[in-house]
Design an enzyme around this catalytic site. Sequence first.
Site, short mmCIF file in Angstrom:
data_model
loop_
_atom_site.label_atom_id
_atom_site.label_comp_id
_atom_site.label_asym_id
_atom_site.label_seq_id
_atom_site.Cartn_x
_atom_site.Cartn_y
_atom_site.Cartn_z
N HIS A 46 1.14 -1.19 0.05
CA HIS A 46 0.34 -0.07 0.07
C HIS A 46 0.86 1.31 -0.11
O HIS A 46 0.32 2.31 0.00
CB HIS A 46 -0.91 -0.23 1.04
N HIS A 79 -6.28 -7.75 0.45
CA HIS A 79 -6.23 -6.34 0.33
C HIS A 79 -5.70 -6.19 -1.84
O HIS A 79 -4.11 -7.01 -1.84
CB HIS A 79 -5.46 -5.56 0.85
N ASP A 114 -3.52 -13.37 4.81
CA ASP A 114 -4.90 -12.99 5.22
C ASP A 114 -5.65 -13.38 5.11
O ASP A 114 -7.07 -12.70 5.09
CB ASP A 114 -5.03 -11.13 5.37
ZN LIG Z 1 -3.79 -7.90 2.65
#
Ligand SMILES: [Zn+2]
Length: 314
Positions: free
Chosen positions: A132, A171, A249
Amino acid sequence: MIDKIPIIFSKYYDIGLGGTEEVHPVDAKRYGKIYYYLIKNAGINEHSFYSPEKVTDEDLLSVHTRKYLSSLKNSETIARIAEFKILASIPNEILQNKLLKSVRYAAGGTIMGSRLALEYGWAINLSGGYHHAKSNSGGGFCFFADIPIAVYKLFKKNPVLSVMIIDLDAHQGNGYASIFKDDERIHILDVYNEQIYPNDFEARKYIEFNYPVSSYIKDAEYIHLIDREIPIAIERSKPGIIVYISGSDIYENDALGCMGISEEGIIRRDEIVFRNAVENKIPIVMVLGGGYTEECAIITGKSIVNILKNVIIF
Ligand SMILES: [Zn+2]
């Protein structure tokens, strides 16, 4: 002389902030747990691991703006990126020495891993995957864009290297995507839960092989998707190296990923990615990305043992 194995670990990877880290969703001791799991269960001698140097300021500046790096001298900025308000009240010097030092070593590990992957055919950094972090901002626990930093170092030696990023963290990997933008040497395959952070629609434009999936997707659908799409993407991109973000995750009990993949599913997923790389003789470097439950460390440990036994046959 003990033989080396291209798995990278540093004693600085784990984050210790006097106990405050215990209440954060990130398992601050995950990296060390995986390291000790591999020593115990894969029979790897502790001296066989590679140990990285810290990423240098010069390397950080190859991707990040000076303004952003200076902003990290403010504890409030660090607290916002780590999504952990308590950090704002901790003196910046302590955060630099504990938290950011760990991330600097992790980024150094990704640099080292990408180099070792070209030498050995594969490498695993037992940290990294800060997908990110952008050039002028951090977010979602990600401070430094370790993958672009490592890739730009590879480009210095081989400016026409074709790089495929396979991002299977829960993500969306918006940081490196926004840094690389339309760089034709970069081919991004991203499978992510489209209903969670970061919802970065600007960065989604740069994903060449884009697979948003719904929350709580189960093993059968997920495995079928990656088993079908990864070979197609590799065939089209013909990469000279694969960077694999193996976020655990996606695990069904992970509160942040909100996906429904079992332990067996994660092990199967990592094996599929490694098989595709190894069978096509494409060097692969794996970095860990996210993983926010206690179980994630052991699952990653088991998965690496499976890769070593059944794919690499080291
Ligand atoms: Zn993640």
